[in-house]
Design a protein around this motif. Sequence first.
Motif, mmCIF file in Angstrom:
data_model
loop_
_atom_site.group_PDB
_atom_site.id
_atom_site.type_symbol
_atom_site.label_atom_id
_atom_site.label_comp_id
_atom_site.label_asym_id
_atom_site.label_seq_id
_atom_site.Cartn_x
_atom_site.Cartn_y
_atom_site.Cartn_z
ATOM 1 N N GLY A 12 0.776 -1.245 0.000
ATOM 2 C CA GLY A 12 0.000 0.000 0.000
ATOM 3 C C GLY A 12 0.804 1.290 0.000
ATOM 4 N N ALA A 13 2.143 1.216 -0.102
ATOM 5 C CA ALA A 13 2.934 2.449 -0.139
ATOM 6 C C ALA A 13 3.035 2.954 -1.578
ATOM 7 N N SER A 14 3.007 4.277 -1.749
ATOM 8 C CA SER A 14 3.123 4.850 -3.095
ATOM 9 C C SER A 14 4.556 5.324 -3.332
ATOM 10 N N LEU A 15 5.209 4.689 -4.304
ATOM 11 C CA LEU A 15 6.607 5.034 -4.612
ATOM 12 C C LEU A 15 6.728 6.484 -5.075
ATOM 13 N N SER A 16 5.825 6.892 -5.978
ATOM 14 C CA SER A 16 5.947 8.255 -6.515
ATOM 15 C C SER A 16 5.655 9.293 -5.442
ATOM 16 N N ASP A 17 4.674 9.018 -4.597
ATOM 17 C CA ASP A 17 4.315 9.984 -3.559
ATOM 18 C C ASP A 17 5.461 10.171 -2.564
ATOM 19 N N VAL A 18 6.009 9.051 -2.097
ATOM 20 C CA VAL A 18 7.091 9.152 -1.115
ATOM 21 C C VAL A 18 8.315 9.821 -1.749
ATOM 22 N N THR A 19 8.636 9.477 -3.005
ATOM 23 C CA THR A 19 9.801 10.077 -3.670
ATOM 24 C C THR A 19 9.611 11.586 -3.817
#
Length: 337
Positions: free
Chosen positions: A196-203
């Motif tokens: 459920g983690a968003s790669l683009s959001d966290v980056t």
Amino acid sequence: LRPKNPLEMDRNLLRSIRNRIQGANRILVVTHVGPDGDAIGSLLSMGWLLRAQDKERLLFCQDPVPEGYYFLPGSDEIKQEAEGPFDLIISLDCSGHYRMGEEVSKLVAALPGSVPLINIDHHITNTHFGTLNWVDPNAVATTQMILELAESLNWELTPPVATCLLNGLITDTRSFRTANVDSRTIRAALHLMEAGASLSDVTQQALERRSLASVLLWGQAIERLRLDDGILWTEVTQAMRQQVGLGGNDFSGLANSLSGIREADIVAVFTELENGTIDVGLRAAPGLDVAQAALRLGGGGHPQAAGCTLDGDLVGVQERVLSELRRSLAEQRDKAP
Ligand code: AMP
Ligand code: MN
Ligand code: MN
């Protein structure tokens, strides 16, 4: 070929960590002063995981959460003050006891008896200061270790946990660009995205978003760059900070950005902190090492990225550090094939 089991942790150690956590009533979870993305991600993910185990816990960091990490779920739960009693301490991403800061030392000294400490960290310079020490220099981030702990204890990876864990992976590897990234790292990231983690959001949030003032400060620091026999260095003073209107100690990323400069074997960024001490951020080009020089200066870190914090005026600290770096670089050049 099946990939090697990513869990490099020894079974007995795992059992001991689990038993200590299960037996504890009130846990102090601590990360290092001047927290980075791995520190905050580790603290918050451990907080969420312990909460799901119905464990009373206090998340502590001596310095405030940098604004860039406010987006992480639970970031407002991190305290800068703590009161006992505690019957267990978990330190995360701290290479030495002193990295937890003076407030923790005072707090621990005031507690009756001795409180067991679980030291979970990935720095090669870790001093094994805990009752239990799980130190894995092959892990790219402390959050990678916490992920493996959660997996092996069958703790559920909820979206908030996955987001905080991914934050540590992304910040400590600068979005999977460092030399230590391998298939184990990518597998961990994949697992976190599936949870459920968003790669683009966290980056975006952790690496791309920044204030205009911080970029102006970069500009000033870049104007002051000096190159001397492979050592590229600059400084960030409190006066420069006032000029651009950037308060506090919040400022990061410059040393990383400079580390790609071809002419530089070693990068050093000297930052005057509010309390008058000097933070020294060090980076080494591939094949060279700054962890040992940092260790000799009383700090620590990884071969490619290390640091220390020193007392004294800026010019005196610079002379001391630069002479240590010159010595270290000469030694390494002598040994090179
Ligand atoms: P930074 O330049 O602050 O991004 O730090 C780079 C690396 O050096 C990180 O892995 C830190 O954990 C480590 N490091 C930075 N400052 C210190 C310090 N004062 N003592 C020990 N390790 C440090
Ligand atoms: Mn850290
Ligand atoms: Mn780390």
